[in-house]
Design an enzyme around this catalytic site. Sequence first.
Site, mmCIF file in Angstrom:
data_model
loop_
_atom_site.group_PDB
_atom_site.id
_atom_site.type_symbol
_atom_site.label_atom_id
_atom_site.label_comp_id
_atom_site.label_asym_id
_atom_site.label_seq_id
_atom_site.Cartn_x
_atom_site.Cartn_y
_atom_site.Cartn_z
ATOM 1 N N ASN A 122 10.521 21.871 -33.697
ATOM 2 C CA ASN A 122 11.522 22.868 -32.921
ATOM 3 C C ASN A 122 12.362 23.610 -34.074
ATOM 4 O O ASN A 122 12.890 22.746 -34.977
ATOM 5 C CB ASN A 122 12.111 22.298 -31.817
ATOM 6 C CG ASN A 122 13.608 21.968 -32.275
ATOM 7 O OD1 ASN A 122 14.502 22.571 -32.292
ATOM 8 N ND2 ASN A 122 13.740 20.566 -32.626
ATOM 9 N N PHE A 126 20.427 25.769 -31.726
ATOM 10 C CA PHE A 126 21.388 25.522 -30.816
ATOM 11 C C PHE A 126 21.544 26.620 -29.790
ATOM 12 O O PHE A 126 22.998 27.211 -29.736
ATOM 13 C CB PHE A 126 22.715 25.391 -31.726
ATOM 14 C CG PHE A 126 22.835 24.070 -32.293
ATOM 15 C CD1 PHE A 126 21.920 22.922 -32.211
ATOM 16 C CD2 PHE A 126 23.856 23.866 -33.423
ATOM 17 C CE1 PHE A 126 22.303 21.571 -32.770
ATOM 18 C CE2 PHE A 126 23.876 22.649 -34.135
ATOM 19 C CZ PHE A 126 23.056 21.676 -33.742
ATOM 20 N N SER A 190 21.109 18.522 -37.391
ATOM 21 C CA SER A 190 19.985 19.464 -36.958
ATOM 22 C C SER A 190 19.668 20.231 -38.252
ATOM 23 O O SER A 190 20.429 20.724 -39.027
ATOM 24 C CB SER A 190 20.454 20.129 -35.806
ATOM 25 O OG SER A 190 19.367 21.375 -35.713
ATOM 26 N N ASN A 192 18.288 23.045 -38.100
ATOM 27 C CA ASN A 192 18.249 24.299 -37.513
ATOM 28 C C ASN A 192 19.400 25.398 -37.795
ATOM 29 O O ASN A 192 19.343 26.397 -37.291
ATOM 30 C CB ASN A 192 17.433 24.412 -36.233
ATOM 31 C CG ASN A 192 16.213 23.691 -36.311
ATOM 32 O OD1 ASN A 192 15.130 23.852 -37.100
ATOM 33 N ND2 ASN A 192 16.028 22.740 -35.363
ATOM 34 N N THR A 193 20.443 24.738 -38.192
ATOM 35 C CA THR A 193 21.613 25.633 -38.574
ATOM 36 C C THR A 193 21.817 25.507 -40.201
ATOM 37 O O THR A 193 21.974 24.557 -40.386
ATOM 38 C CB THR A 193 22.765 25.104 -37.863
ATOM 39 O OG1 THR A 193 22.710 25.390 -36.157
ATOM 40 C CG2 THR A 193 23.904 26.011 -38.055
ATOM 41 N N LYS A 225 25.581 11.658 -35.079
ATOM 42 C CA LYS A 225 24.168 11.720 -34.996
ATOM 43 C C LYS A 225 23.663 12.015 -36.430
ATOM 44 O O LYS A 225 23.917 13.056 -37.053
ATOM 45 C CB LYS A 225 23.582 12.848 -34.157
ATOM 46 C CG LYS A 225 21.985 12.643 -33.874
ATOM 47 C CD LYS A 225 21.651 13.554 -32.809
ATOM 48 C CE LYS A 225 20.109 13.255 -32.317
ATOM 49 N NZ LYS A 225 19.571 13.904 -31.068
ATOM 50 N N ASN A 254 18.094 11.938 -35.741
ATOM 51 C CA ASN A 254 17.773 13.361 -35.166
ATOM 52 C C ASN A 254 16.393 13.798 -35.764
ATOM 53 O O ASN A 254 15.500 12.872 -36.062
ATOM 54 C CB ASN A 254 18.701 14.429 -35.913
ATOM 55 C CG ASN A 254 19.172 15.768 -35.073
ATOM 56 O OD1 ASN A 254 17.769 16.161 -34.482
ATOM 57 N ND2 ASN A 254 20.209 16.112 -35.131
#
Length: 376
Positions: A122, A126, A190, A192-193, A225, A254
């Site tokens: 993925n 967010f 994460s 993804n940022t 996390k 994560n």
Amino acid sequence: MHMLDRFYQYSLRNLLFALDPEIAHKGAIAFCQALSNSPSLRSPIAKLCSYQHDYLRQTLWGIEFANPVGLAAGFDKDAIAPNAWACLGFGFAEMGSITYHAQTGNPQPRLFRLSGDRAVLNRMGFNNRGAIATAAYLRDRLAKHKLDVPLGINLGKSKITPLEEAGNDYLESFKLLKDCGDYFVVNVSSPNTPGLRDLQAVGQLQGILSILQVENNSAKPLLVKIAPDLADDDIRQIVSLCLLHRVAGIIATNTSIARNNLSTQILSATGKPVAEEAGGISGQPLKARSTEVIRLIYQATSGNLPIIGVGGIFTAADAWEKIVAGASLVQIYTGWIYQGPLVVRQILEGLVLKMREAGFSRISQAIGSANDLTVI
């Protein structure tokens, strides 16, 4: 195999997996929202999916957990189904990630199944309606309906906020939401940022934790996390920092940016090699590393810093492995998608059997029991 389990494994999952993953997810969360809003619908679902046993109960951070299996962040990003999770068997649920600013996330396609690996890739980014709207919804909800399980709230940094202002971004979300959750998670891991994982550096993370703890006047449990891709020495530094700043626990781990040992080489949705696709991998490929990280944290703290273990949990054996390595609680998401709605019950029933075999009568006795701390 229960009839419902057989139906999911051989029929419904095939139908869901024929859909675009994000469309299937929207359908699933809509169903969970309907559950959350309908006590009459929750009752028969609970009879099928929930399981209670005194062995599984524990108190952590002053919070009562009926069982140690929770829903991981990422499924209910907007906290729209807070009353659904008990009837589906979960002992707690984590909402989010929630950012201060509402954001649509990354361009589609951004969610992919790697079925041969029992994994998901993925790069959602967010996507959520923001802390203001989420807090308003939860405050209204909590005023009318008591929650059946503890609720965690996972906080992320808004994409438009510069890294040097990250602390204030987390702070504004926490101010709005601090009365809505039982515990809070600082998500700095994460992939993804852009730049978010840089906030795991001790200097950056220290500033964020300091700001949040000043605001944390009601002493809500605050967790961090972390990513599975960190070097062991970096993890130890984060652990030391967490102890210094009275962090309540660590979530390990994560999603991963590693692409090792995947049987899926090409993403059919894009036609590109998986190695060239951005995003984090969840599911089976994370299983071993997340357990390693749990064991490392447990040994580094002599078992004094609670850990929520997540990554590659599909069975009771998977959950047990993480608990005896040092996890006080565990979370699933990808395993739930692949195994179906009865998997939480199956894990819980299996954990009770594991405890009986080991001679334990409380889940707390099992936590970290595979470690020999005398050599640390």
